[in-house]
Every structure is written in C-alpha cells, then in structure tokens.
Design an enzyme around this catalytic site. Structure first.
Site, PDB file in Angstrom:
ATOM      1  N   ASP A 105     -48.824   0.057 -30.611  1.00  0.00           N
ATOM      2  CA  ASP A 105     -48.167  -1.129 -31.153  1.00  0.00           C
ATOM      3  C   ASP A 105     -47.724  -0.890 -32.602  1.00  0.00           C
ATOM      4  OD1 ASP A 105     -47.583  -3.987 -30.629  1.00  0.00           O
ATOM      5  OD2 ASP A 105     -48.946  -4.319 -32.318  1.00  0.00           O
ATOM      6  N   GLU A 164     -44.375   2.337 -30.262  1.00  0.00           N
ATOM      7  CA  GLU A 164     -43.420   1.247 -30.471  1.00  0.00           C
ATOM      8  C   GLU A 164     -42.841   1.461 -31.873  1.00  0.00           C
ATOM      9  OE1 GLU A 164     -42.753  -3.545 -30.904  1.00  0.00           O
ATOM     10  OE2 GLU A 164     -44.617  -2.635 -31.536  1.00  0.00           O
TER      11      GLU A 164
HETATM   12  C1  GLC Z   1     -45.543  -5.659 -31.252  1.00  0.00           C
HETATM   13  C2  GLC Z   1     -45.805  -6.307 -29.921  1.00  0.00           C
HETATM   14  C3  GLC Z   1     -45.619  -7.781 -30.055  1.00  0.00           C
HETATM   15  C4  GLC Z   1     -46.613  -8.284 -31.073  1.00  0.00           C
HETATM   16  C5  GLC Z   1     -46.494  -7.537 -32.393  1.00  0.00           C
HETATM   17  C6  GLC Z   1     -47.677  -7.751 -33.258  1.00  0.00           C
HETATM   18  O1  GLC Z   1     -44.227  -5.811 -31.658  1.00  0.00           O
HETATM   19  O2  GLC Z   1     -44.990  -5.748 -28.936  1.00  0.00           O
HETATM   20  O3  GLC Z   1     -45.772  -8.463 -28.840  1.00  0.00           O
HETATM   21  O4  GLC Z   1     -46.412  -9.651 -31.290  1.00  0.00           O
HETATM   22  O5  GLC Z   1     -46.431  -6.145 -32.193  1.00  0.00           O
HETATM   23  O6  GLC Z   1     -48.814  -7.119 -32.716  1.00  0.00           O
END
Ligand code: GLC
Ligand code: CA
Length: 535
Positions: free
Chosen positions: A206, A270
């Site tokens: 994440d 991500e």
């Molecule tokens: C990432 C996740 C999202 C979340 C954010 C904070 O972007 O995909 O769903 O709200 O991180 O953890």
C-alpha cells in the site's frame, strides 16, 4: 524463430492476477460481509476462469476507519473476515488449484488503535513514541509544515495529551509510521516473514512510494499549471512526503528477503506516481519491487493514441529486465466499464483484450470478467469516509459492492434476505450464473482469452512491436505470430495486416468472426478487437 533458452524469470511474469475485495466476494455466515471462507468457496470460479494468483485487499485486524487500510494487528486476521486457520485453508485450497495468494501490506501507517500508537501517544517518552512521526507545533501553534493529507485537509493532527502533532498522510485514524526508526524496519521484516512462511506468495504494498518521508519535514513547494491534476488539486508537489530517495533501501532489503523463498515472493507496489522515471526507479536494478503499478495508464483516457504513447513510454522508461503491470480498475477508482467505457460492452471487451494482451502482467479486478460497471451507491448507504467527503465527485464504494454471483435473492453472495454491507448493483444485468450459461457473454470471452494466453507463449513473450497503428487503430504483434487489432473509435475501417501470409482470427470481441481466415487486410467496425494468429 527465436528459441527460448533462458529461464522465464519469476512466476508473476507469466501470471494473470485477480484482485479481490474480501468484504465483497462471498459471505458464508450470513452477516452480509464477505469473508475468507467465502473466497475459498469461490476458488472453483477462479480456477474455471483461468487466473494464476489472487491479491486480496487487507484481511488483517482493522477498526475499519479506512476498511482494512488502518491496521491494528499485522499478524492476525480480522474477526469479521475469519481466522488465521481460514487463511491457511484458503492458501492450501488455492495451491491445490495452482493459484497463488498475495496479500496486502500497509507499511505507511497503522490504525490509531494499534497498540504501538496507543502507547506512542501516551507520553513523550513512551517505548513506541519514535515509531511515529511527531513534531512540535509551528510558532503560531499550527501544524509543523504545509503537507496535506491525500484525503484532504492538513496531514497533521495535534495530540492534546503530549502537545505535539503527529503525521498522517491519510485519515487522522491512520498515523504514519517513522521509517527512520530501525525498530520499525525490523518489525516489518518480521511481518513479511510471518506471512511468507505461511505460504503467502507475496504482497501488494500500500502507498509504496510514500513510506519514507523527508527527515527534516521540509515544506512541499506549490504546484503550477504544468503539474499533475491530482497535485494541482492539493496545491502542492509531493516532493518531501513521497518518493524520497531513501525509500529504495526498504525495498532492496525486502527483495533480499523475498528472494530467499521458493518460489520467490512477489513485491507489487502501489506506486501512485505520475512520472514514469519515478515509477521505473521502484524496480531498482532488479533488486527492488518485482512489479510497480502504473497509475498513468489507469488514469489515461480510453483512446488509442495517448494509451499507445503511454505504453511505449513505459517500455522505454523501465530498466532492462523490468516487467510492466497493468490494471483497468481497483477498489479506489471507478470501474473501467463505467470510467472508460460508458457501460458499452463492446468497449469493455476491447479494454479486456488490451489488458490481457499487453506485454506485462495483467491484474483483473473482481467483476471485470463480467464487464461489471460501478454500482450506484446513494449517500445514505456510503461507508467510505473518502466517498462521503467527496460525494458527487469520487465514489470508491461504487466499485466495492458485492460480487453478483446470481440474480437470486442474496445474489449468491449472502443468505437470501440479508442486507449486504454495500448494496447490490443491477443483478439481472450482470451476474456470473447467467453469463456462464451464455456462450456469447463477457465472462466467456474473458475465459476464452485467458485460455488462449495459456496456450500461446507468444502472448506472454518479452517482445511487443507496433504493427502499423494509425488513428484509432492500435495494432501490435506479440511474440512471433500473435497480432492484436483494436479499433478504439467509431466507423468502419479497412486495416492492412502485416506479414506475408494469411492468418486466422483466434478471438473476436463480438464473437462472430472467431476462426475466420484473414489475409492482406481486415474490415473492422468501431469498438471492436481481434486477436489474430499469423501463419
Ligand atoms: C491506498 C489504498 C486505499 C487506502 C489508502 C490509505 O491508496 O488502496 O484504499 O485508502 O492507501 O491506506
Ligand atoms: Ca461473513
């Protein structure tokens, strides 16, 4: 004809991944919330569909301020979703079907209810104080610097007990960890091993780009009209709270750990960055992330020429040996059938043909195989704080609703009569049961395409060459013999085909030309795609 003599590389290069939002896949105990046994019960669907690995959004213990992305215990399963034993059972049942299980790790921040933060905020000399980012108020009593939260508002909240601000790049309930503290690094290495030892095949990481912040907490510079639109909305360039050079040390260390396992564990970031050079940096020299998500692709418009340029620029930017990863949808954005395709199934199939034939690893989002659009979730049914805050502009709940397994009461998702945690969409229009029974459905199209991917090595070959694209026509050759023809526009066009000999249509998005012979050129109407095997 080139003969492959070198090993193909790590397993994820040839794999098709499939993201599951666990609260919305299958509910086995009738509480309206999807759970781990509900995923295990649906492995038959996934095996039949032909995917290789699932990535499950967080299953760890969470007070759900951000639905799992606020973690209160990294080494246990949230009781609403099941138990560790359920996870072990899922991993074993998936392995029996040759399906890998990838989990979601949230290293940037914890829940404010995590015992580390509860301790940290108790006093300035608490054992875990330095596990988080604390700073004194500015001279006027305001926040220590100008950083804004990705969810809006200041990235700092004053803690009245100890008189300092703590950093949160997301909700105040998600305090950022201090990655300058070696104890934090050690703890996450332990967490990685905890799950890898259980047979978990890797992690989606994440907000991977944000984990380390500027040690001096310097102010971010203001944006100008040349900056990316997301940054312009926030009014600042994320120079000091994201993509810091030191973040790479973390992933180099994690990759060393991942490589000690057999098969090697996947680190899928991500990496929510706009710049392709920055994206490329997360692959390191084949010693950081195995895959780094491409957000410029996700946020592109669905038009041949900008997308083609973006794919080419990605190929050029990635270091030698790095492998791209593509996705159309996820739990944070509007689903591609709505966002890209205005609900038009002809376009959806073009998008799927593209996703599943580009050079790189594709990630399907649950429901993509049906062409599932967003669900209209009214304000009084919203559960996501971001969707509530940005109502009318950005609705994440619309892409998180339960998987429609059938048109029956409960949608095959939960017990008939039980209200699911988020509302069902149009069950009659999209559901697995009906589409399985219909040879012409999007589900069968997706499955047939996945079967062709398995059958033809060319479709995951290292090479991809433009084969004479023009205007709205995007045409590329994969490997030696596979040709993808996409007409992403209106009207009928005649397309000259490359290569001397005739070929055969392996798959038509409209399914009426499957098996047809083609020779020097094809006539193709708007929003249609063909997968052609050249002789
Ligand atoms: C990432 C996740 C999202 C979340 C954010 C904070 O972007 O995909 O769903 O709200 O991180 O953890
Ligand atoms: Ca349940």
């Amino acid at each position: 004809m080139t003969v492959e003599v070198t090993p193909r590389g790590p397993w994820w290069r040839d794999a098709v991944l499939y993201q599951i939002y666990p609260r919305s896949y299958g509910d086995t105990n009738g509480d309206g919330i999807g759970d781990l046994p509900g995923i295990t019960a649906r492995l038959d669907h996934l095996e039949w569909l032909g995917i290789d690995a699932i990535w499950i959004s967080p299953i760890t213990v969470s007070p759900n301020a951000d639905w799992g992305y606020d973690v209160a215990d990294y080494c246990d399963v949230d009781p609403a979703l099941g138990t560790l034993a359920d996870l072990d059972a899922l991993v074993a049942a998936a392995a029996a079907r040759d399906i890998e299980v990838v989990l979601d790790l949230v290293p940037n921040h914890t829940s404010s209810q995590h015992p580390w933060f509860v301790d940290a905020r108790a006093s300035r000399d608490a054992a875990h104080r330095d596990w988080y980012v604390w700073a004194d108020p500015a001279p006027d009593g305001g926040p220590p610097n100008n950083w804004v939260s990705s969810f809006g508002g200041p990235a700092w909240t004053l803690d009245p007990t100890t008189g300092q601000y703590y950093l949160h790049n997301f909700l105040p309930e998600q305090p950022d960890l201090n990655w300058w503290n070696d104890a934090v690094r050690d703890e996450f290495e332990r967490i990685l091993r905890f799950w890898f030892d259980r047979g978990v095949a890797g992690f989606r990481i994440d907000v991977a780009h944000m984990v380390v912040k500027d040690r001096e907490l310097r102010d971010n510079p203001p944006t100008d009209e040349n900056d990316d639109w997301i940054d312009q909305i926030r009014g600042q360039r994320p120079v000091y709270n994201a993509s810091r050079p030191e973040v790479h040390d973390v992933y180099r260390q994690w990759r060393t750990i991942a490589r000690r396992y057999e098969p090697e564990r996947l680190l899928l970031g991500e990496t929510h960055v706009q710049n392709l050079a920055t994206l490329a940096s997360f692959y390191g020299h084949d010693d950081e992330l195995g895959l780094a998500f491409n957000f410029p692709f996700l946020f592109s418009s669905f038009e041949a020429s900008p997308l083609r340029a973006l794919v080419d620029a990605t190929t050029a930017a990635l270091p030698h040996g790095a492998w791209p990863v593509w996705t159309l949808s996820n739990h944070d954005v509007s689903r591609a059938p709505t966002r890209w395709c205005e609900g038009d199934i002809a376009r959806v199939r073009c998008a799927l043909l593209l996703l599943l034939t580009l050079r790189g690893t594709p990630v399907l989002y649950y429901g993509d195989e049906l062409g599932l659009p967003d669900t209209d979730v009214p304000f009084d049914r919203l559960v996501d704080p971001v969707s509530m805050r940005y109502y009318g502009v950005h609705n994440r709940d619309a892409a998180r609703t339960p998987m429609p397994w059938s048109a029956d009461a409960g949608a095959g998702f939960t017990t008939a009569g039980v209200e699911p945690w988020l509302p069902f969409g149009d069950l009659a229009a999209y559901n697995v049961t009906d589409q399985r029974a219909d040879a012409g459905s999007t589900l069968q199209f997706t499955r047939d395409l996945l079967a062709l991917r398995r059958e033809h090595d060319d479709l995951h070959a290292d090479s991809s060459d433009d084969a004479g694209s023009f205007d709205d026509v995007w045409m590329y050759r994969r490997g030696e013999r596979m040709l993808v023809v996409l007409h992403l526009g209106e009207g009928r066009v005649s397309i000259p085909l490359p290569g001397p000999g005739p070929g055969r249509v392996l798959l038509d998005t409209q399914r009426t030309r499957d098996g047809d012979a083609v020779s020097q050129s094809v006539e193709i109407e708007g929003w249609r795609g063909l997968l052609v095997a050249l002789d």
